[in-house]
Enzyme design. Sequence first.
Site, mmCIF file in Angstrom:
data_model
loop_
_atom_site.group_PDB
_atom_site.id
_atom_site.type_symbol
_atom_site.label_atom_id
_atom_site.label_comp_id
_atom_site.label_asym_id
_atom_site.label_seq_id
_atom_site.Cartn_x
_atom_site.Cartn_y
_atom_site.Cartn_z
ATOM 1 N N TRP A 1 -2.821 5.517 -4.548
ATOM 2 C CA TRP A 1 -2.268 4.160 -4.658
ATOM 3 C C TRP A 1 -0.732 4.231 -4.689
ATOM 4 O O TRP A 1 -0.043 3.373 -4.139
ATOM 5 C CB TRP A 1 -2.776 3.494 -5.945
ATOM 6 C CG TRP A 1 -2.154 2.144 -6.186
ATOM 7 C CD1 TRP A 1 -2.536 0.959 -5.638
ATOM 8 C CD2 TRP A 1 -1.035 1.848 -7.034
ATOM 9 N NE1 TRP A 1 -1.732 -0.053 -6.084
ATOM 10 C CE2 TRP A 1 -0.792 0.457 -6.941
ATOM 11 C CE3 TRP A 1 -0.209 2.607 -7.847
ATOM 12 C CZ2 TRP A 1 0.231 -0.182 -7.639
ATOM 13 C CZ3 TRP A 1 0.807 1.975 -8.549
ATOM 14 C CH2 TRP A 1 1.016 0.609 -8.447
ATOM 15 N N HIS A 2 -0.208 5.292 -5.311
ATOM 16 C CA HIS A 2 1.239 5.414 -5.415
ATOM 17 C C HIS A 2 1.900 5.710 -4.072
ATOM 18 O O HIS A 2 3.061 5.370 -3.866
ATOM 19 C CB HIS A 2 1.616 6.507 -6.420
ATOM 20 C CG HIS A 2 1.521 6.051 -7.837
ATOM 21 N ND1 HIS A 2 0.366 6.180 -8.571
ATOM 22 C CD2 HIS A 2 2.416 5.439 -8.653
ATOM 23 C CE1 HIS A 2 0.569 5.679 -9.776
ATOM 24 N NE2 HIS A 2 1.789 5.212 -9.857
ATOM 25 N N GLY A 3 1.207 6.381 -3.185
ATOM 26 C CA GLY A 3 1.848 6.668 -1.904
ATOM 27 C C GLY A 3 0.919 7.400 -0.981
ATOM 28 O O GLY A 3 -0.019 8.078 -1.410
#
Lengths: 485, 353
Positions: free
Chosen positions: A325-327
């Site tokens: 989700w972060h990257g």
Amino acid sequence: MLFNSYEFIFVFLPITFFIYFYLNSKRYTEASKGFLVFSSLFFYSWWNIVYLPIILSSMLFNYIVGNSLNNNEDHHRFSKKSILTFGIVSNLALLGYFKYTDFFIENINLLSDGNIPTLDLALPLAISFFTFQQISYLVDSYRQETKEYDFLNYALFVTFFPQLIAGPIVHHKEMMPQFAKTRTKVKNYRNIAIGLFMFSIGLFKKVIIADTFSVWATAGFDTATTLNLFEAWATSLSYTFQLYFDFSGYTDMAIGLALLFNIRLPINFNSPYKATDIQDFWRRWHITLSRFLKDYVYIPLGGNKKREFRTYNNLLATFIIGGIWHGAGWTFVFWGFLHGIALVIHRAWSKLGFKLWTWLAWLITFNFVNTAWVFFRAKEWDDAVKVLGSMFSLDNIVLHKKLANVLSSLTNYGIEFRPMFDVHGTSLVAVWLICIFPIVIFAKNTVQLSIKFKQNTFYAFIAALLFVVALFDMNKISEFLYFNF
Amino acid sequence: MKYIIKLFIFIVLIAISFYSFILSVDPYDKYGFKYWGLKTKAVNSYRDNKFHQINNTQIKYDLFILGSSRVQAFDPELIEVDTGLKTFNYGVNNSKPEDLLAITRHIIAKQTPKIIFLQLDFYNLNTHIPVDARLKVSPLREYLDSNVKESIESSKYYYYEKNYTTLSSLKDSIKLVFKNKLGTVEITHKQNGMLIGNEAKKKPNFVEGYFTNEYKTYEFDEKRISSFRKLKTLCNKNNIKLIVSISPMNEKHFFTLISNENLYAKLFSFKKIVVEIFKEVYDFNNLGAVEYKYPYWNDSVHPSVELPKTMIKIIFNKINVTNDFGIKITNKNIDNYLKRLNTSCQILLSEKI
């Protein structure tokens, strides 16, 4: 528009604040809500108006799906579960298209030796946040825990500018009752005072502390080819502190700004680097994301209600999803995997009933978190290996030139005497780390300070000082790290 | 409400105190205020330090060295020994043609040297790198072309920097007062402009930032080419001999650069353009440079003091050129030279790959 910009502080915020409360004072409540939505969309579009249609259509779509889920009449062609699945898949598809398509193509190319061109899509600002927020709304609607029939209210829930860009990720049921209260529509001077106090602290944390560490983290991660032992630790710690002060600074500002409008946003940080185990860390770091992952990923997967092995799997899966989700990158996946593994180990360890000394538990937790951030920050695997290799190798130790006379015999063991922080260009990095460490570990956090807040001269002076110092250093463009996620 | 009024009064009072203090120190010497009676100003800018050094010096220099941080390691004392010419190193970080032209104008306004030695960097002509932000607060901006000056002044934050409403102004003011009144003034450069401390490294850092910034989407800038032409004309008019060279890079940097097709082509075009402008250019930016390893480099583009010693000897004919390192290229020999360079680059690429 950035919170740490002159146009936001001196133009956007005062205009929005005064018009909102003016409209409310004249009892134009719908108009005041409409104005707040308009202002929030203006705030969003300041970055790039091209992406305005995306957030608008996403909002409209989720509002319609949410309405279908809230509708209790039994004449649907599709079951509520199908509607919910359709809603979630559509949201994830939108997020996936913008965030993960190129990552997917690059991996296909790598595996198949192919040459499919990447789309080079720019990530629309805040898409990860508003997508998760709306998924939570759909699930809550499906569970009959919330409902919304007014599009203006729904738009306000999604776009309310203090939390639109990088959270906290809020639930519909915790926001909308607040907007509905009559008290919210009247200026509250105590809330304004606390809000301005928190905003000043957040602004200072971002502009003065995070942006200072950012230069040193970049020098170590992106510029240097090799690092000595102290440079490597200074680099990783610089990023550890940059990320914390950047994101918690943003959150403080968001909570403070919302308070100006009499809205209480949930706490997102609670001194995470004081954590004494990894579970404790995740109860203190990005709390609203942890809450989302727990409620909408971990528990639906079965949580800890099944067999122990299944619980471990669920933990690991949840954190790998949190990582990605972060990257879109394998370094993020690996970072999530590391945290998942750490939680599994912690759970198994707790079951055995062993206890560590508190300071040792803190040391292990902090070092684990600091080490894992290296993967989170590194643009490439090689950068992570470079930093970690130097952090845990004794082959490249450099001591200050002034120690050369006293410790000259150490040169026989390969120790060099020259500037210790050459990569960072200044030994100030060490001074900053030494000063900030005790603050992070022992000082009260912004939320604790705001509880103790009193409307007296001392607090007014401190808030003003932090604000003016930060204001003098805002003559540069400096986005928040979580804008990238 | 009382608290909020108090807060706003404090904000105004603190801001006024900061600003008055900065003005009283006048750290970049913009207004000529001397309230604190300080000996030095402009504590953190090489541009400004050197500007003031030349403004205040009684010494008549024969030779000025111009270029970016990559000429900082040229030691004027060693050059004086080799050539007998009194030398000043006017190298400034991140210089572009517009800076170099402004510096040349400043030198000529103050004195007329016999020689200007100008070292060019490959990135100099890239249109996508902005004018150095430090020029905004530098007195050198008075010597810039009007279009460059305007572009700086129209930038978003120029107003704040021009008017001292920045934290760096405050920090520099405090530093200045502290150093002048309580501590010792930090000496970063010798009186002849030489940067103190340019040590050779066994493992020089690879300055990757050049590939993400300086060389990024390289396209030639006509205005910057024109600045070089003006610089040449200015020297001709004032009877100043202009010696021009192209700065070297270490093996890794050079290899990474030529591995990129676009940069490879641009490097060759760059050489053609600068030879067309300056007629004679000493090229240190070739495979001859990759032979130089420890102790010649501080990082992948900044030489230690050792390499410039050799470069100066080559330019002043004290030693011969080997492996084309420091070859003098002119309109006559450039085609042959570039052909030769292309062949050796292709060999290097095939060997490395």
